[in-house]
Design an enzyme around this catalytic site. Structure first.
Site, PDB file in Angstrom:
ATOM      1  N   ARG A 222       4.386  -6.517   0.983  1.00 29.78           N
ATOM      2  CA  ARG A 222       3.250  -7.000   1.478  1.00 29.78           C
ATOM      3  C   ARG A 222       1.958  -7.412   1.393  1.00 29.78           C
ATOM      4  O   ARG A 222       1.536  -6.080   0.085  1.00 29.78           O
ATOM      5  CB  ARG A 222       3.241  -5.139   2.370  1.00 29.78           C
ATOM      6  CG  ARG A 222       4.468  -5.061   3.810  1.00 29.78           C
ATOM      7  CD  ARG A 222       4.004  -3.633   3.763  1.00 29.78           C
ATOM      8  NE  ARG A 222       2.925  -2.607   3.635  1.00 29.78           N
ATOM      9  CZ  ARG A 222       3.355  -2.008   4.691  1.00 29.78           C
ATOM     10  NH1 ARG A 222       4.276  -0.616   5.125  1.00 29.78           N
ATOM     11  NH2 ARG A 222       2.307  -1.378   4.458  1.00 29.78           N
TER      12      ARG A 222
ATOM     13  N   LYS B 111       6.561   8.478   4.024  1.00 26.28           N
ATOM     14  CA  LYS B 111       6.531   7.973   5.047  1.00 26.28           C
ATOM     15  C   LYS B 111       7.710   6.730   5.827  1.00 26.28           C
ATOM     16  O   LYS B 111       8.390   8.199   6.602  1.00 26.28           O
ATOM     17  CB  LYS B 111       5.441   7.847   5.644  1.00 26.28           C
ATOM     18  CG  LYS B 111       4.790   8.982   5.583  1.00 26.28           C
ATOM     19  CD  LYS B 111       3.315   8.978   6.680  1.00 26.28           C
ATOM     20  CE  LYS B 111       2.783   7.187   6.802  1.00 26.28           C
ATOM     21  NZ  LYS B 111       2.056   7.280   5.549  1.00 26.28           N
TER      22      LYS B 111
ATOM     23  N   ARG C  13      -3.569   8.626  13.075  1.00 24.10           N
ATOM     24  CA  ARG C  13      -4.696   8.347  11.231  1.00 24.10           C
ATOM     25  C   ARG C  13      -5.949   9.191  11.396  1.00 24.10           C
ATOM     26  O   ARG C  13      -6.664   9.090  10.087  1.00 24.10           O
ATOM     27  CB  ARG C  13      -5.056   7.191  10.907  1.00 24.10           C
ATOM     28  CG  ARG C  13      -3.448   6.425  10.109  1.00 24.10           C
ATOM     29  CD  ARG C  13      -3.619   5.152   9.926  1.00 24.10           C
ATOM     30  NE  ARG C  13      -3.237   4.811   8.973  1.00 24.10           N
ATOM     31  CZ  ARG C  13      -1.897   4.194   8.616  1.00 24.10           C
ATOM     32  NH1 ARG C  13      -0.766   4.393   9.939  1.00 24.10           N
ATOM     33  NH2 ARG C  13      -1.316   3.696   7.230  1.00 24.10           N
TER      34      ARG C  13
ATOM     35  N   ARG D 164       7.066  -1.728  -4.191  1.00 28.31           N
ATOM     36  CA  ARG D 164       7.470  -1.699  -2.870  1.00 28.31           C
ATOM     37  C   ARG D 164       8.246  -3.047  -2.026  1.00 28.31           C
ATOM     38  O   ARG D 164       7.390  -4.072  -2.391  1.00 28.31           O
ATOM     39  CB  ARG D 164       6.439  -0.845  -1.307  1.00 28.31           C
ATOM     40  CG  ARG D 164       7.924  -1.446  -0.485  1.00 28.31           C
ATOM     41  CD  ARG D 164       7.265   0.184   0.414  1.00 28.31           C
ATOM     42  NE  ARG D 164       5.332  -0.409   0.876  1.00 28.31           N
ATOM     43  CZ  ARG D 164       4.610   0.492   1.252  1.00 28.31           C
ATOM     44  NH1 ARG D 164       5.618   1.249   2.401  1.00 28.31           N
ATOM     45  NH2 ARG D 164       4.041   0.193   1.815  1.00 28.31           N
TER      46      ARG D 164
ATOM     47  N   ARG E 288      -6.344   1.580   0.436  1.00 25.27           N
ATOM     48  CA  ARG E 288      -6.024   2.203   1.905  1.00 25.27           C
ATOM     49  C   ARG E 288      -6.417   4.197   1.664  1.00 25.27           C
ATOM     50  O   ARG E 288      -6.283   4.954   2.401  1.00 25.27           O
ATOM     51  CB  ARG E 288      -4.582   1.767   2.193  1.00 25.27           C
ATOM     52  CG  ARG E 288      -4.642   0.301   2.393  1.00 25.27           C
ATOM     53  CD  ARG E 288      -3.162  -0.093   2.859  1.00 25.27           C
ATOM     54  NE  ARG E 288      -1.350   0.438   2.814  1.00 25.27           N
ATOM     55  CZ  ARG E 288      -0.757   0.386   2.434  1.00 25.27           C
ATOM     56  NH1 ARG E 288      -0.657  -0.378   1.847  1.00 25.27           N
ATOM     57  NH2 ARG E 288       0.496   0.973   3.226  1.00 25.27           N
TER      58      ARG E 288
HETATM   59  P1  AMP Z   1       1.364   1.036   7.415  1.00 27.23           P
HETATM   60  O1  AMP Z   1       2.148   0.500   7.426  1.00 27.23           O
HETATM   61  O2  AMP Z   1       1.673   2.310   8.462  1.00 27.23           O
HETATM   62  O3  AMP Z   1       0.789   1.315   5.895  1.00 27.23           O
HETATM   63  O4  AMP Z   1      -0.186   0.286   8.033  1.00 27.23           O
HETATM   64  C1  AMP Z   1      -0.445  -0.861   7.805  1.00 27.23           C
HETATM   65  C2  AMP Z   1      -1.438  -0.944   8.587  1.00 27.23           C
HETATM   66  O5  AMP Z   1      -1.576  -1.146   9.697  1.00 27.23           O
HETATM   67  C3  AMP Z   1      -2.303  -0.342   8.403  1.00 27.23           C
HETATM   68  O6  AMP Z   1      -3.268  -0.445   6.826  1.00 27.23           O
HETATM   69  C4  AMP Z   1      -3.424  -0.827   9.321  1.00 27.23           C
HETATM   70  O7  AMP Z   1      -4.163  -1.644   9.205  1.00 27.23           O
HETATM   71  C5  AMP Z   1      -2.601  -0.832  10.475  1.00 27.23           C
HETATM   72  N1  AMP Z   1      -2.023   0.462  11.213  1.00 27.23           N
HETATM   73  C6  AMP Z   1      -1.340   1.000  10.858  1.00 27.23           C
HETATM   74  N2  AMP Z   1      -0.926   1.854  12.110  1.00 27.23           N
HETATM   75  C7  AMP Z   1      -2.433   1.778  12.302  1.00 27.23           C
HETATM   76  C8  AMP Z   1      -3.493   3.707  13.278  1.00 27.23           C
HETATM   77  N3  AMP Z   1      -2.564   4.134  13.343  1.00 27.23           N
HETATM   78  N4  AMP Z   1      -5.079   2.879  13.307  1.00 27.23           N
HETATM   79  C9  AMP Z   1      -5.021   1.650  13.178  1.00 27.23           C
HETATM   80  N5  AMP Z   1      -4.477   1.488  12.168  1.00 27.23           N
HETATM   81  C10 AMP Z   1      -3.151   1.478  12.241  1.00 27.23           C
END
Ligand code: AMP
Length: 216
Positions: A160, A13, A88, A127, A171
């Site tokens: 990360r 993504k 989400r 990553r 996740r």
């Molecule tokens: P990502 O980089 O999109 O994988 O997001 C990393 C982390 O940020 C996720 O595991 C959540 O803890 C938080 N996060 C990102 N986007 C959201 C969202 N739309 N709602 C809630 N938590 C989010």
């Protein structure tokens, strides 16, 4: 054009959203990136969000909504955007519709990047992210020219905390439990397009751009 990009963590993504933003001249809004910036800067929001993120749990809606309202208020969003990492959940999809409706906007297309579990784990566990500019690399699929150093800005690369194997599985489980209702919501709205994302990033990007241009 306003695009939502869906897909499990590791479907590519972030990589696709950045490339699409360049090709289609759209703002890239990543809630994960915005949250990580807040954590790095130790803002009040960042301090509240940090524990949820490290555990692979969703950050509470109230925090994410506030952050998003703020981002949608910025000038670059007017020419269109790609939302990456939001919504989400079904609740977030409805909140998004309400936020956009207040600004006389709506989502034009939702791309669902579909990926197999084996590919996801391989991609995520290798990553690497630049601490300074957020550029993405991969230990084997897309290695930087110099180990540990960003090709673009010379910043330090890191893994990360939530890309460690146990957190990846958590996740993925969170994603699967929430996404079904979300897909149904957008399918019913007639704006969902599923794209197979196991191919090379360039192939996936081509398919997405083709489809986006056919909608424009
Ligand atoms: P990502 O980089 O999109 O994988 O997001 C990393 C982390 O940020 C996720 O595991 C959540 O803890 C938080 N996060 C990102 N986007 C959201 C969202 N739309 N709602 C809630 N938590 C989010």
């Amino acid at each position: 054009m306003r695009i939502v990009l869906l897909g499990p963590p590791g479907a590519g993504k972030g990589t696709q959203a950045k490339a699409m933003a360049g090709e289609l001249k759209l703002a890239h809004i990543s809630t994960g990136d915005l949250l990580r910036q807040n954590v790095a800067q130790a803002t009040k929001l960042g301090l509240e969000a940090k524990d949820y993120m490290n555990k692979g749990l969703l950050v509470p809606d109230s925090l994410v909504t506030m952050m998003l309202e703020d981002r949608f208020g910025q000038a670059d969003v007017k020419n269109g955007f790609i939302l990456d990492g939001y919504p989400r959940t079904l609740n977030q999809a409805k909140t998004l519709d309400a936020i956009l409706a207040r600004r006389a906007m709506k989502i034009d297309v939702v791309f669902d990047l579909d990926s197999s579990e084996a590919v996801i784990v391989q991609r995520l566990s290798g990553r690497l992210v630049c601490r300074k500019c957020g550029a993405l690399f991969h230990r084997t699929n897309m290695p930087p020219k110099r180990e540990g150093v960003c090709d673009q800005c010379g910043g330090q690369l890191y893994q990360r905390d939530d890309d460690k194997e146990a957190t990846i599985k958590k996740r993925l489980a969170v994603y699967r439990s929430e996404v079904a209702a979300l897909l149904e919501y957008y399918r019913t709205a007639g704006i969902l397009t599923t794209i197979s994302a196991d191919d090379d990033a360039a192939v996936v990007l081509k398919k997405i751009i083709q489809k986006a241009r056919s909608i424009k």
